[in-house]
Design a protein around this motif. Structure first.
Motif, PDB file in Angstrom:
ATOM      1  N   PRO A  37      -4.852  17.224  -2.501  1.00 43.53           N
ATOM      2  CA  PRO A  37      -4.930  15.873  -3.060  1.00 43.53           C
ATOM      3  C   PRO A  37      -3.977  14.858  -2.425  1.00 43.53           C
ATOM      4  O   PRO A  37      -2.863  15.179  -2.035  1.00 43.53           O
ATOM      5  N   VAL A  38      -4.481  13.637  -2.344  1.00 41.78           N
ATOM      6  CA  VAL A  38      -3.703  12.520  -1.856  1.00 41.78           C
ATOM      7  C   VAL A  38      -3.999  11.335  -2.787  1.00 41.78           C
ATOM      8  O   VAL A  38      -5.156  11.055  -3.088  1.00 41.78           O
ATOM      9  N   THR A  39      -2.935  10.680  -3.266  1.00 38.29           N
ATOM     10  CA  THR A  39      -3.075   9.541  -4.174  1.00 38.29           C
ATOM     11  C   THR A  39      -2.632   8.282  -3.450  1.00 38.29           C
ATOM     12  O   THR A  39      -1.580   8.261  -2.811  1.00 38.29           O
ATOM     13  N   VAL A  40      -3.443   7.252  -3.550  1.00 43.45           N
ATOM     14  CA  VAL A  40      -3.124   5.980  -2.899  1.00 43.45           C
ATOM     15  C   VAL A  40      -3.101   4.864  -3.942  1.00 43.45           C
ATOM     16  O   VAL A  40      -3.729   4.970  -4.999  1.00 43.45           O
ATOM     17  N   SER A  41      -2.370   3.811  -3.608  1.00 44.06           N
ATOM     18  CA  SER A  41      -2.361   2.639  -4.483  1.00 44.06           C
ATOM     19  C   SER A  41      -2.217   1.381  -3.645  1.00 44.06           C
ATOM     20  O   SER A  41      -1.710   1.409  -2.525  1.00 44.06           O
ATOM     21  N   ALA A  42      -2.706   0.292  -4.212  1.00 38.17           N
ATOM     22  CA  ALA A  42      -2.589  -1.032  -3.595  1.00 38.17           C
ATOM     23  C   ALA A  42      -2.277  -2.021  -4.704  1.00 38.17           C
ATOM     24  O   ALA A  42      -2.981  -2.058  -5.720  1.00 38.17           O
ATOM     25  N   THR A  43      -1.216  -2.793  -4.521  1.00 38.41           N
ATOM     26  CA  THR A  43      -0.870  -3.833  -5.485  1.00 38.41           C
ATOM     27  C   THR A  43      -0.504  -5.096  -4.726  1.00 38.41           C
ATOM     28  O   THR A  43       0.042  -5.037  -3.628  1.00 38.41           O
ATOM     29  N   GLY A  44      -0.827  -6.222  -5.301  1.00 33.87           N
ATOM     30  CA  GLY A  44      -0.494  -7.497  -4.684  1.00 33.87           C
ATOM     31  C   GLY A  44      -1.436  -8.584  -5.160  1.00 33.87           C
ATOM     32  O   GLY A  44      -2.016  -8.483  -6.246  1.00 33.87           O
ATOM     33  N   LEU A  92       0.839  -1.189   0.000  1.00 37.52           N
ATOM     34  CA  LEU A  92       0.000   0.000   0.000  1.00 37.52           C
ATOM     35  C   LEU A  92       0.878   1.245   0.000  1.00 37.52           C
ATOM     36  O   LEU A  92       1.871   1.295   0.723  1.00 37.52           O
ATOM     37  N   THR A  93       0.519   2.250  -0.791  1.00 42.37           N
ATOM     38  CA  THR A  93       1.281   3.497  -0.809  1.00 42.37           C
ATOM     39  C   THR A  93       0.344   4.697  -0.697  1.00 42.37           C
ATOM     40  O   THR A  93      -0.805   4.640  -1.129  1.00 42.37           O
ATOM     41  N   ILE A  94       0.885   5.749  -0.103  1.00 44.94           N
ATOM     42  CA  ILE A  94       0.205   7.036  -0.006  1.00 44.94           C
ATOM     43  C   ILE A  94       1.177   8.079  -0.548  1.00 44.94           C
ATOM     44  O   ILE A  94       2.316   8.164  -0.093  1.00 44.94           O
ATOM     45  N   GLU A  95       0.723   8.862  -1.518  1.00 48.86           N
ATOM     46  CA  GLU A  95       1.541   9.934  -2.093  1.00 48.86           C
ATOM     47  C   GLU A  95       0.847  11.258  -1.830  1.00 48.86           C
ATOM     48  O   GLU A  95      -0.314  11.432  -2.186  1.00 48.86           O
ATOM     49  N   LYS A  96       1.589  12.172  -1.194  1.00 46.26           N
ATOM     50  CA  LYS A  96       1.030  13.489  -0.907  1.00 46.26           C
ATOM     51  C   LYS A  96       2.157  14.508  -0.910  1.00 46.26           C
ATOM     52  O   LYS A  96       3.162  14.327  -0.226  1.00 46.26           O
ATOM     53  N   GLN A  97       1.977  15.556  -1.685  1.00 46.10           N
ATOM     54  CA  GLN A  97       2.930  16.659  -1.765  1.00 46.10           C
ATOM     55  C   GLN A  97       4.356  16.172  -2.002  1.00 46.10           C
ATOM     56  O   GLN A  97       5.296  16.610  -1.350  1.00 46.10           O
ATOM     57  N   GLY A  98       4.517  15.247  -2.928  1.00 45.85           N
ATOM     58  CA  GLY A  98       5.842  14.768  -3.297  1.00 45.85           C
ATOM     59  C   GLY A  98       6.449  13.743  -2.354  1.00 45.85           C
ATOM     60  O   GLY A  98       7.548  13.256  -2.594  1.00 45.85           O
ATOM     61  N   ARG A  99       5.763  13.392  -1.282  1.00 47.33           N
ATOM     62  CA  ARG A  99       6.262  12.382  -0.342  1.00 47.33           C
ATOM     63  C   ARG A  99       5.463  11.097  -0.503  1.00 47.33           C
ATOM     64  O   ARG A  99       4.263  11.125  -0.699  1.00 47.33           O
ATOM     65  N   THR A 100       6.157   9.977  -0.369  1.00 49.79           N
ATOM     66  CA  THR A 100       5.498   8.674  -0.486  1.00 49.79           C
ATOM     67  C   THR A 100       5.748   7.858   0.763  1.00 49.79           C
ATOM     68  O   THR A 100       6.876   7.780   1.242  1.00 49.79           O
TER      69      THR A 100
END
Length: 110
Positions: free
Chosen positions: A74-81, A19-27
């Motif tokens: 804005p906040v971008t999230v992703s989930a892979t698996g 799981l990842t959270i990306e916000k303001q250039g930080r992950t």
């Protein structure tokens, strides 16, 4: 590469996501395995329960209505698996952190 939760957890019924959270250039990243609950996610049991009801895909999570303020941060999230032999790939951008919590609950709470 061996996953961080060890080689014994896997097979066709494996349930593990990155799981990842990306916000303001930080992950930020968390790893979550749900058979048994293990990984770096601080709210693993809660997140696994939600994901189990949603067949491993955060897009299918259904939570009670929660009102959020209308501002844009804005906040971008992703989930892979994998989840029970199916590959999961989810990516979504939310208007703000509250909208993220309203849609995904504990899944991206790390």
């Amino acid at each position: 590469m061996t996953p961080p939760w060890g080689p014994s957890i896997g097979g066709p019924f494996a349930k593990h996501l990155t799981l990842t959270i990306e916000k303001q250039g930080r992950t930020r990243t968390a790893r979550l395995a749900c058979t048994p609950v293990y990984g770096t996610h601080p709210r693993g049991p809660e997140a696994c329960e939600l994901l189990s009801r949603a067949r491993g895909n955060p897009a299918y999570v259904r939570l009670p209505f929660m009102a959020c303020p209308r501002y844009y941060d804005p906040v971008t999230v992703s989930a892979t698996g994998t989840w029970n032999g199916r590959y999961i790939r989810y990516r979504q951008t939310f208007s703000n952190q509250c909208e993220l919590r309203a849609a995904t609950g504990a899944i991206f709470s790390f």
